[in-house]
Design a protein around this motif. Structure first.
Motif, PDB file in Angstrom:
ATOM      1  N   ALA A   1     -46.461 -32.098  25.390  1.00 26.69           N
ATOM      2  CA  ALA A   1     -47.492 -33.060  25.769  1.00 26.69           C
ATOM      3  C   ALA A   1     -47.017 -33.808  27.006  1.00 26.69           C
ATOM      4  O   ALA A   1     -45.817 -33.807  27.321  1.00 26.69           O
ATOM      5  CB  ALA A   1     -47.730 -34.048  24.619  1.00 26.69           C
ATOM      6  N   PRO A   2     -47.947 -34.455  27.709  1.00 25.08           N
ATOM      7  CA  PRO A   2     -47.505 -35.298  28.833  1.00 25.08           C
ATOM      8  C   PRO A   2     -46.483 -36.326  28.334  1.00 25.08           C
ATOM      9  O   PRO A   2     -46.527 -36.757  27.183  1.00 25.08           O
ATOM     10  CB  PRO A   2     -48.795 -35.979  29.297  1.00 25.08           C
ATOM     11  N   SER A   3     -45.594 -36.688  29.206  1.00 24.78           N
ATOM     12  CA  SER A   3     -44.549 -37.633  28.835  1.00 24.78           C
ATOM     13  C   SER A   3     -45.148 -38.938  28.334  1.00 24.78           C
ATOM     14  O   SER A   3     -46.052 -39.496  28.956  1.00 24.78           O
ATOM     15  CB  SER A   3     -43.651 -37.917  30.043  1.00 24.78           C
ATOM     16  N   GLU A   4     -44.641 -39.413  27.215  1.00 27.66           N
ATOM     17  CA  GLU A   4     -45.080 -40.716  26.691  1.00 27.66           C
ATOM     18  C   GLU A   4     -44.501 -41.852  27.515  1.00 27.66           C
ATOM     19  O   GLU A   4     -45.009 -42.965  27.451  1.00 27.66           O
ATOM     20  CB  GLU A   4     -44.641 -40.864  25.227  1.00 27.66           C
ATOM     21  N   ARG A   5     -43.453 -41.567  28.240  1.00 23.44           N
ATOM     22  CA  ARG A   5     -42.797 -42.597  29.030  1.00 23.44           C
ATOM     23  C   ARG A   5     -42.519 -42.086  30.436  1.00 23.44           C
ATOM     24  O   ARG A   5     -41.370 -41.959  30.849  1.00 23.44           O
ATOM     25  CB  ARG A   5     -41.510 -43.014  28.340  1.00 23.44           C
ATOM     26  N   PRO A   6     -43.570 -41.799  31.207  1.00 22.79           N
ATOM     27  CA  PRO A   6     -43.336 -41.263  32.559  1.00 22.79           C
ATOM     28  C   PRO A   6     -42.577 -42.233  33.450  1.00 22.79           C
ATOM     29  O   PRO A   6     -41.929 -41.807  34.408  1.00 22.79           O
ATOM     30  CB  PRO A   6     -44.742 -40.983  33.083  1.00 22.79           C
ATOM     31  N   ASP A   7     -42.634 -43.507  33.116  1.00 25.03           N
ATOM     32  CA  ASP A   7     -41.920 -44.501  33.924  1.00 25.03           C
ATOM     33  C   ASP A   7     -40.404 -44.361  33.785  1.00 25.03           C
ATOM     34  O   ASP A   7     -39.655 -44.926  34.581  1.00 25.03           O
ATOM     35  CB  ASP A   7     -42.365 -45.917  33.543  1.00 25.03           C
ATOM     36  N   THR A   8     -39.931 -43.599  32.787  1.00 29.09           N
ATOM     37  CA  THR A   8     -38.487 -43.423  32.622  1.00 29.09           C
ATOM     38  C   THR A   8     -37.984 -42.145  33.276  1.00 29.09           C
ATOM     39  O   THR A   8     -36.779 -41.923  33.341  1.00 29.09           O
ATOM     40  CB  THR A   8     -38.104 -43.372  31.128  1.00 29.09           C
ATOM     41  N   LEU A   9     -38.889 -41.295  33.744  1.00 28.05           N
ATOM     42  CA  LEU A   9     -38.495 -40.025  34.342  1.00 28.05           C
ATOM     43  C   LEU A   9     -38.413 -40.155  35.855  1.00 28.05           C
ATOM     44  O   LEU A   9     -39.274 -40.741  36.487  1.00 28.05           O
ATOM     45  CB  LEU A   9     -39.507 -38.936  33.984  1.00 28.05           C
ATOM     46  N   MET A  10     -37.376 -39.578  36.399  1.00 29.58           N
ATOM     47  CA  MET A  10     -37.227 -39.520  37.843  1.00 29.58           C
ATOM     48  C   MET A  10     -36.829 -38.099  38.209  1.00 29.58           C
ATOM     49  O   MET A  10     -36.323 -37.362  37.369  1.00 29.58           O
ATOM     50  CB  MET A  10     -36.161 -40.508  38.309  1.00 29.58           C
ATOM     51  N   GLU A  11     -37.077 -37.715  39.444  1.00 29.83           N
ATOM     52  CA  GLU A  11     -36.703 -36.378  39.864  1.00 29.83           C
ATOM     53  C   GLU A  11     -36.444 -36.344  41.354  1.00 29.83           C
ATOM     54  O   GLU A  11     -36.916 -37.193  42.098  1.00 29.83           O
ATOM     55  CB  GLU A  11     -37.798 -35.365  39.503  1.00 29.83           C
ATOM     56  N   ARG A  12     -35.669 -35.367  41.739  1.00 26.72           N
ATOM     57  CA  ARG A  12     -35.531 -34.985  43.143  1.00 26.72           C
ATOM     58  C   ARG A  12     -36.215 -33.641  43.230  1.00 26.72           C
ATOM     59  O   ARG A  12     -35.779 -32.685  42.587  1.00 26.72           O
ATOM     60  CB  ARG A  12     -34.061 -34.879  43.532  1.00 26.72           C
ATOM     61  N   TYR A  13     -37.274 -33.542  43.987  1.00 24.56           N
ATOM     62  CA  TYR A  13     -38.117 -32.347  44.004  1.00 24.56           C
ATOM     63  C   TYR A  13     -38.254 -31.837  45.419  1.00 24.56           C
ATOM     64  O   TYR A  13     -38.685 -32.562  46.312  1.00 24.56           O
ATOM     65  CB  TYR A  13     -39.483 -32.688  43.403  1.00 24.56           C
ATOM     66  N   TYR A  14     -37.896 -30.591  45.631  1.00 27.25           N
ATOM     67  CA  TYR A  14     -37.981 -29.931  46.922  1.00 27.25           C
ATOM     68  C   TYR A  14     -38.812 -28.652  46.739  1.00 27.25           C
ATOM     69  O   TYR A  14     -38.234 -27.571  46.552  1.00 27.25           O
ATOM     70  CB  TYR A  14     -36.599 -29.606  47.473  1.00 27.25           C
ATOM     71  N   PRO A  15     -40.115 -28.750  46.764  1.00 21.75           N
ATOM     72  CA  PRO A  15     -40.970 -27.600  46.408  1.00 21.75           C
ATOM     73  C   PRO A  15     -40.810 -26.371  47.291  1.00 21.75           C
ATOM     74  O   PRO A  15     -41.038 -25.259  46.838  1.00 21.75           O
ATOM     75  CB  PRO A  15     -42.391 -28.165  46.483  1.00 21.75           C
ATOM     76  N   ASN A  16     -40.416 -26.524  48.525  1.00 24.74           N
ATOM     77  CA  ASN A  16     -40.319 -25.376  49.432  1.00 24.74           C
ATOM     78  C   ASN A  16     -38.864 -25.056  49.815  1.00 24.74           C
ATOM     79  O   ASN A  16     -38.639 -24.449  50.857  1.00 24.74           O
ATOM     80  CB  ASN A  16     -41.155 -25.630  50.683  1.00 24.74           C
ATOM     81  N   ILE A  17     -37.935 -25.410  48.963  1.00 20.35           N
ATOM     82  CA  ILE A  17     -36.525 -25.243  49.287  1.00 20.35           C
ATOM     83  C   ILE A  17     -36.147 -23.788  49.576  1.00 20.35           C
ATOM     84  O   ILE A  17     -35.291 -23.515  50.405  1.00 20.35           O
ATOM     85  CB  ILE A  17     -35.624 -25.834  48.175  1.00 20.35           C
ATOM     86  N   TYR A  18     -36.790 -22.837  48.914  1.00 18.47           N
ATOM     87  CA  TYR A  18     -36.423 -21.436  49.105  1.00 18.47           C
ATOM     88  C   TYR A  18     -37.028 -20.832  50.358  1.00 18.47           C
ATOM     89  O   TYR A  18     -36.672 -19.728  50.758  1.00 18.47           O
ATOM     90  CB  TYR A  18     -36.815 -20.600  47.880  1.00 18.47           C
ATOM     91  N   LEU A  19     -37.949 -21.539  50.995  1.00 18.72           N
ATOM     92  CA  LEU A  19     -38.578 -21.034  52.207  1.00 18.72           C
ATOM     93  C   LEU A  19     -37.884 -21.509  53.471  1.00 18.72           C
ATOM     94  O   LEU A  19     -38.194 -21.058  54.559  1.00 18.72           O
ATOM     95  CB  LEU A  19     -40.063 -21.440  52.237  1.00 18.72           C
ATOM     96  N   SER A  20     -36.941 -22.449  53.318  1.00 22.47           N
ATOM     97  CA  SER A  20     -36.259 -22.964  54.511  1.00 22.47           C
ATOM     98  C   SER A  20     -34.931 -22.295  54.764  1.00 22.47           C
ATOM     99  O   SER A  20     -34.406 -21.566  54.021  1.00 22.47           O
ATOM    100  CB  SER A  20     -36.062 -24.463  54.405  1.00 22.47           C
TER     101      SER A  20
END
Length: 147
Positions: free
Chosen positions: A128-147
């Motif tokens: 299910a969607p996170s009940e506590r999205p305010d506690t989640l953080m991420e480093r996200y690089y969606p196109n990392i494999y294209l560079s």
């Protein structure tokens, strides 16, 4: 091999030696929406360091799922796919059911995944969607494999 209930010809294995690495690499690097451009070296390293599930029909791999886990407190399901010509037959549901029933993945405090378009599939298995999205953080690089 673990036979599935819906289709006895579809079997799932966690034996890495049976994985079709070239097929997995081709799918992820060319057809997935999340890993286009990924190198074979990265695919191989990700498989080496994860609990992997291959789905097979008559010895041919047609599905894949990978779980990143510490085998104690957390797990992350990723790289789930069924090759296009076998979609719509329930193989993804069977594969995910076997992943979720795996003895090494029971009683996890947190079991996560990311999906853009398969929410209804994964919700059948308790995601299910996170009940506590305010506690989640991420480093996200969606196109990392294209560079």
């Amino acid at each position: 091999m673990i036979p599935t209930t819906n289709d006895s010809s579809f079997q799932v294995s966690t034996d890495r030696t049976t994985l079709d690495i070239p097929m997995i690499y081709r799918f992820l690097s060319e057809q997935s929406t999340w890993a286009v451009g990924i190198s074979r070296t990265v695919v191989e390293r990700s498989i080496e360091n994860s609990l992997c599930f291959g789905g097979y029909i008559d010895g041919r791999q047609i599905a894949f799922a990978r779980v990143i886990t510490d085998y104690a407190t957390m797990a992350h399901l990723c790289d789930v796919f069924v090759v296009p010509e076998y979609r719509g037959r329930g193989y993804a549901k069977q594969l995910i059911r076997i992943v979720m029933e795996h003895p090494s993945l029971q009683r996890m405090r947190r079991f996560t995944l990311n999906t853009n378009d398969a929410h209804s599939l994964f919700s059948r298995f308790g995601f299910a969607p996170s009940e506590r999205p305010d506690t989640l953080m991420e480093r996200y690089y969606p196109n990392i494999y294209l560079s």
